[in-house]
Design a protein around this motif. Structure first.
Motif, PDB file in Angstrom:
ATOM      1  N   THR A 191       1.149  -1.158  -0.105  1.00 19.09           N
ATOM      2  CA  THR A 191      -0.197   0.129  -0.129  1.00 19.09           C
ATOM      3  C   THR A 191       0.660   1.335   0.411  1.00 19.09           C
ATOM      4  N   CYS A 192       2.186   1.697   0.511  1.00 19.65           N
ATOM      5  CA  CYS A 192       2.930   2.292   0.971  1.00 19.65           C
ATOM      6  C   CYS A 192       3.992   2.377   0.482  1.00 19.65           C
ATOM      7  N   GLY A 193       4.670   1.326  -0.357  1.00 18.27           N
ATOM      8  CA  GLY A 193       5.486   0.979  -1.237  1.00 18.27           C
ATOM      9  C   GLY A 193       6.562   1.481   0.089  1.00 18.27           C
ATOM     10  N   TRP A 194       8.245   2.364  -0.982  1.00 20.81           N
ATOM     11  CA  TRP A 194       8.692   2.038  -0.790  1.00 20.81           C
ATOM     12  C   TRP A 194       8.677   2.519   1.267  1.00 20.81           C
ATOM     13  N   ARG A 195       8.205   3.860   1.522  1.00 22.82           N
ATOM     14  CA  ARG A 195       7.252   4.298   1.961  1.00 22.82           C
ATOM     15  C   ARG A 195       7.236   3.555   3.530  1.00 22.82           C
ATOM     16  N   ALA A 196       7.071   2.101   3.093  1.00 23.25           N
ATOM     17  CA  ALA A 196       7.124   1.307   4.633  1.00 23.25           C
ATOM     18  C   ALA A 196       8.332   1.143   4.671  1.00 23.25           C
ATOM     19  N   LEU A 197       8.883   0.639   4.335  1.00 25.26           N
ATOM     20  CA  LEU A 197      10.470   1.008   4.360  1.00 25.26           C
ATOM     21  C   LEU A 197      11.379   1.492   5.896  1.00 25.26           C
ATOM     22  N   LEU A 198      10.519   3.594   5.925  1.00 27.24           N
ATOM     23  CA  LEU A 198      10.539   4.115   6.790  1.00 27.24           C
ATOM     24  C   LEU A 198      10.008   3.419   7.731  1.00 27.24           C
ATOM     25  N   LEU A 199       9.245   3.217   8.041  1.00 27.13           N
ATOM     26  CA  LEU A 199       8.754   2.963   8.977  1.00 27.13           C
ATOM     27  C   LEU A 199       9.152   2.268   9.823  1.00 27.13           C
ATOM     28  N   PRO A 200       8.865   2.128  10.834  1.00 30.48           N
ATOM     29  CA  PRO A 200       9.146   1.316  12.653  1.00 30.48           C
ATOM     30  C   PRO A 200       8.023   0.226  12.310  1.00 30.48           C
ATOM     31  N   GLN A 201       9.217  -0.941  12.413  1.00 32.44           N
ATOM     32  CA  GLN A 201       9.280  -2.553  12.683  1.00 32.44           C
ATOM     33  C   GLN A 201       8.397  -2.315  13.929  1.00 32.44           C
ATOM     34  N   LEU A 202       7.488  -3.943  14.371  1.00 24.82           N
ATOM     35  CA  LEU A 202       7.489  -4.024  15.871  1.00 24.82           C
ATOM     36  C   LEU A 202       8.219  -5.710  15.846  1.00 24.82           C
ATOM     37  N   ASN A 203       8.891  -4.990  16.358  1.00 22.19           N
ATOM     38  CA  ASN A 203      10.156  -5.471  16.964  1.00 22.19           C
ATOM     39  C   ASN A 203      10.025  -5.633  18.968  1.00 22.19           C
ATOM     40  N   ARG A 204      11.567  -6.577  19.176  1.00 21.68           N
ATOM     41  CA  ARG A 204      11.291  -5.826  21.163  1.00 21.68           C
ATOM     42  C   ARG A 204      11.752  -5.062  21.340  1.00 21.68           C
ATOM     43  N   GLN A 205      13.211  -4.055  20.083  1.00 23.27           N
ATOM     44  CA  GLN A 205      13.465  -2.631  20.557  1.00 23.27           C
ATOM     45  C   GLN A 205      12.381  -1.570  20.497  1.00 23.27           C
ATOM     46  N   SER A 206      11.499  -1.884  19.771  1.00 24.36           N
ATOM     47  CA  SER A 206      10.327  -1.154  19.797  1.00 24.36           C
ATOM     48  C   SER A 206       9.025  -1.007  20.480  1.00 24.36           C
ATOM     49  N   LEU A 207       8.629  -2.262  20.631  1.00 28.52           N
ATOM     50  CA  LEU A 207       7.644  -2.716  21.897  1.00 28.52           C
ATOM     51  C   LEU A 207       8.611  -2.096  23.276  1.00 28.52           C
ATOM     52  N   TYR A 208       9.540  -2.067  23.104  1.00 27.17           N
ATOM     53  CA  TYR A 208      10.550  -1.968  24.266  1.00 27.17           C
ATOM     54  C   TYR A 208      10.234  -0.492  24.976  1.00 27.17           C
ATOM     55  N   MET A 209      10.316   0.315  23.299  1.00 25.28           N
ATOM     56  CA  MET A 209      10.617   1.236  23.299  1.00 25.28           C
ATOM     57  C   MET A 209       8.321   2.157  23.621  1.00 25.28           C
ATOM     58  N   TYR A 210       7.975   1.858  23.208  1.00 23.76           N
ATOM     59  CA  TYR A 210       6.681   2.466  23.123  1.00 23.76           C
ATOM     60  C   TYR A 210       5.903   1.136  24.129  1.00 23.76           C
ATOM     61  N   GLY A 211       6.096   0.376  24.057  1.00 26.80           N
ATOM     62  CA  GLY A 211       4.780  -0.051  24.928  1.00 26.80           C
ATOM     63  C   GLY A 211       4.047  -1.038  24.774  1.00 26.80           C
ATOM     64  N   SER A 212       3.408  -0.936  23.901  1.00 25.14           N
ATOM     65  CA  SER A 212       2.406  -1.856  22.970  1.00 25.14           C
ATOM     66  C   SER A 212       2.210  -1.599  21.178  1.00 25.14           C
ATOM     67  N   GLU A 213       1.687  -2.808  20.689  1.00 28.25           N
ATOM     68  CA  GLU A 213       1.710  -2.608  19.038  1.00 28.25           C
ATOM     69  C   GLU A 213       0.878  -1.517  19.323  1.00 28.25           C
ATOM     70  N   VAL A 214       0.100  -0.917  19.436  1.00 30.79           N
ATOM     71  CA  VAL A 214      -1.026  -0.129  19.244  1.00 30.79           C
ATOM     72  C   VAL A 214      -0.400   1.096  18.908  1.00 30.79           C
ATOM     73  N   ALA A 215       1.026   1.451  20.096  1.00 25.10           N
ATOM     74  CA  ALA A 215       1.598   2.782  20.437  1.00 25.10           C
ATOM     75  C   ALA A 215       2.560   2.960  18.870  1.00 25.10           C
ATOM     76  N   VAL A 216       3.066   1.249  18.551  1.00 24.90           N
ATOM     77  CA  VAL A 216       3.794   1.315  17.250  1.00 24.90           C
ATOM     78  C   VAL A 216       3.203   1.695  15.898  1.00 24.90           C
ATOM     79  N   GLU A 217       1.340   1.353  16.306  1.00 18.50           N
ATOM     80  CA  GLU A 217       0.994   1.376  15.016  1.00 18.50           C
ATOM     81  C   GLU A 217       0.925   2.637  15.226  1.00 18.50           C
ATOM     82  N   LYS A 218       0.705   3.445  16.119  1.00 19.38           N
ATOM     83  CA  LYS A 218       0.631   5.273  16.232  1.00 19.38           C
ATOM     84  C   LYS A 218       1.534   6.112  15.873  1.00 19.38           C
ATOM     85  N   GLU A 219       3.020   5.472  16.729  1.00 20.04           N
ATOM     86  CA  GLU A 219       4.117   6.272  15.799  1.00 20.04           C
ATOM     87  C   GLU A 219       4.062   6.175  14.002  1.00 20.04           C
TER      88      GLU A 219
END
Length: 605
Positions: free
Chosen positions: A102-130
């Motif tokens: 859907t986003c093409g190459w821009r998806a490569l610039l967005l945060p991925q759902l991994n342990r580090q992002s979950l540790y910083m943002y706290g939840s999958e919903v927070a990562v999606e909001k980011e």
């Protein structure tokens, strides 16, 4: 006539709703924010579009409606409001709107759902909001937790390490005969490092407090200009382009005087190319960033990266020192008393020359000899030897310090256990306890903690109640369900009882309870074997059995003596904790009181 009536109906609905029906039909879904184009909200607009379309086309088939619903991602029936809301929420989800499709190459610039992002943002919903926050900013910024960032760091680490190995080799041993492949690699590396300087102005950074990712262009630019900009610009100076141009001019010029002049320029440029060794700072920085954004925050992985970076730095130090060993005599055009001529290496291969250079460097760094067992012949070699010795001392210091830190951080629980045992031994010696008792105390600690010291209550206090229930359920649920009074009980009641259990360890020969002594707890045997004794009979209990249930129900006297035949690991439930648990379950309390009345004669444990 029917068509005219339909058109009049459409115009009336348009006047009533204030929006053209055609725009509702042709509304498109935005993949970035998961909403419909236009002025209406996503849910309202989606419902009205579906309802109007169903009214205007009364004769359309069910298959056509289903296909439209599939294309739009909506439910098949427009009157199913709950299904429509769930579909709309799905469309709003960044996980749907931020894919490569859907986003093409821009998806490569967005945060991925991994342990580090979950540790910083706290939840999958927070990562999606980011993800939504970055998409709504509308600027080209590479997120610190993006897929592109991870691959980019790995690529730059490899290129930087190859540069730090190849540049000294080229200057010291290749003597301008590096070949087209190496010249091309130099030009490619210089181009990549120049691009890296530009990309760092669009590279998101993690705030110092580690609580957010900075995506604002101005803040990123100010931070980069204040920190790594000047070292990066120096390291990215395009020496490769200058060398390539000078080599082309040198090979195409037949004038001897110009050729000699060009050779001097080439020598100066090659010495100047040592400035690219400043890229070692980038290697250190890249290692730190890999440790931060890696998809595994395990201590073992972090320790691996630290050891790898340490040995890479030691290898680079030895490699550079070995290249300098040969480079300095080459600048002096190999005098007769230099080590290169003494070892007959003038016509040797590059591998042989490099091996001798590294051998001399290591010999001087570890202060075993001078490499060829000869003292320095001039002040230049003397300075080289001194620099090698100092660098060797620094290498030893860094290696020993890091090794000490790593060893100190390995298995802290075992270290704490040894410390506790040392204090215990001093206490027993001070109290002058008998050797047999000291041995039993030491054996108890070994059986209780297994060589690892930890505070179980502190550990349980730091986890959530849900995790605590899961831990205790895994350990003790099977033990509770074997007791008749806990069978077929409410799951919530069982979970409350699990939280009240205490872990206890008894050694072989210990008397756990004594007959005719008031008791206030019952025991569940996790591992071990006990002997139940009365005046009339004996019975052995083992893993999964229980005893003392009469005391926890009536707080009466124990009806038997229980002795440990082996080391036993048990869980106990006190009368006070049991009564506290029953306050929240009055029905269970009534059932147990009836059971006590029916069995008023009690019975043996």
């Amino acid at each position: 006539m029917e068509r005219e009536r339909e058109r009049e109906g459409e115009r009336e609905r348009e006047q009533r709703d204030g929006y053209p029906l055609a725009s509702l039909r042709t509304a498109s879904i935005s993949p970035e924010v998961g909403s419909l184009d236009g002025k209406l909200p996503c849910d309202q607009k989606g419902r009205s579009g579906l309802v109007e379309e169903s009214k205007v086309r009364p004769h359309s088939s069910r298959e056509e409606k289903g296909s439209r619903a599939e294309r739009r991602g909506w439910p098949e029936r427009s009157d199913d409001q709950s299904g429509l809301r769930s579909a709309m929420e799905k469309l709003k989800s960044p996980a749907v709107g931020c894919t490569t499709a859907t986003c093409g190459w821009r998806a490569l610039l967005l945060p991925q759902l991994n342990r580090q992002s979950l540790y910083m943002y706290g939840s999958e919903v927070a990562v999606e909001k980011e993800c939504i926050r970055q998409l709504q900013s509308g600027v080209f910024v590479i997120h610190p937790f993006s897929l592109m960032r991870s691959y980019y760091i790995m690529c730059m680490m490899a290129i930087t390490f190859l540069n730090l190995i190849g540049i000294p080799m080229e200057i010291a041993f290749l003597d301008g005969n590096s070949g087209l492949a190496w010249e091309g690699f130099n030009v490619f590396s210089d181009t990549l490092f120049l691009i890296d300087v530009a990309l760092n102005f669009r590279m998101g950074i993690i705030a110092e407090d580690g609580e957010e990712a900075i995506l604002d262009i101005k803040r990123i630019r100010v931070s980069y200009l204040r920190t790594w900009f000047i070292p990066d610009v120096i390291a990215a100076f395009p020496i490769g382009y200058i060398l390539l141009f000078a080599d082309l001019q040198y090979h195409n010029d037949d004038n001897p005087s110009k050729t000699n002049k060009m050779m001097r320029i080439l020598m100066f440029v090659r010495i100047l190319s040592l400035i690219r060794l400043a890229r070692v700072s980038r290697l250190v920085r890249f290692f730190n960033e890999v440790e931060k954004v890696s998809n595994a925050n395990l201590e073992v992985v972090r320790l691996f990266f630290r050891i790898l970076s340490l040995f890479m730095m030691i290898f680079l130090l030895c490699h550079w020192n070995g290249c300098i060993q040969y480079f300095v005599p080459m600048l002096e055009e190999f005098p007769t008393d230099c080590w290169v001529r003494k070892e007959n290496l003038m016509n040797a291969t590059v591998i042989v020359k490099y091996s001798w250079g590294v051998f001399r460097a290591l010999s001087q760094m570890i202060a075993l000899s001078y490499g060829s067992m000869d003292a320095p012949t001039n002040y230049v070699e003397m300075w080289i030897v001194m620099v090698s010795m100092v660098s060797g001392c620094l290498m030893y210091t860094v290696l020993v310090a890091n090794a000490t830190t790593m060893i100190a951080n390995i298995d802290p629980a075992a270290k704490e256990y040894k410390s506790k045992m040392s204090r215990l031994e001093h206490y027993m010696a001070f109290m002058k306890l008998p050797p047999e008792l000291q041995l039993r105390i030491s054996n108890y600690y070994q059986a209780r903690y297994g060589g690892k010291w930890f505070d179980e209550k502190d550990v349980m206090a730091t986890v959530s109640s849900s995790l605590k229930e899961q831990i205790l359920e895994m350990m003790c649920s099977r033990l509770l369900r074997k007791v008749p009074m806990f069978q077929n009980r409410d799951e919530n009641f069982i979970n409350v009882i699990l939280l009240k259990l205490d872990y206890e360890v008894y050694q072989e020969g210990d008397v756990i309870v004594r007959q005719n002594v008031p008791g206030d707890r019952m025991f569940f045997i996790d591992h071990g074997q006990v002997l139940v004794e009365t005046d009339s009979y004996e019975r052995e209990l083992c893993d999964g059995d229980f005893f003392g249930e009469t005391c926890v129900l009536t707080k009466g006297k124990h009806l038997a003596t229980v002795k440990a035949l082996t080391d036993c690991q048990c869980f106990s439930l006190s009368w006070d904790d049991f009564q506290e648990a029953l306050r929240g379950f009055p029905e269970v309390k009534k059932d147990l009181e009836k059971m006590v009345q029916l069995n008023s004669d009690g019975g043996l444990v």
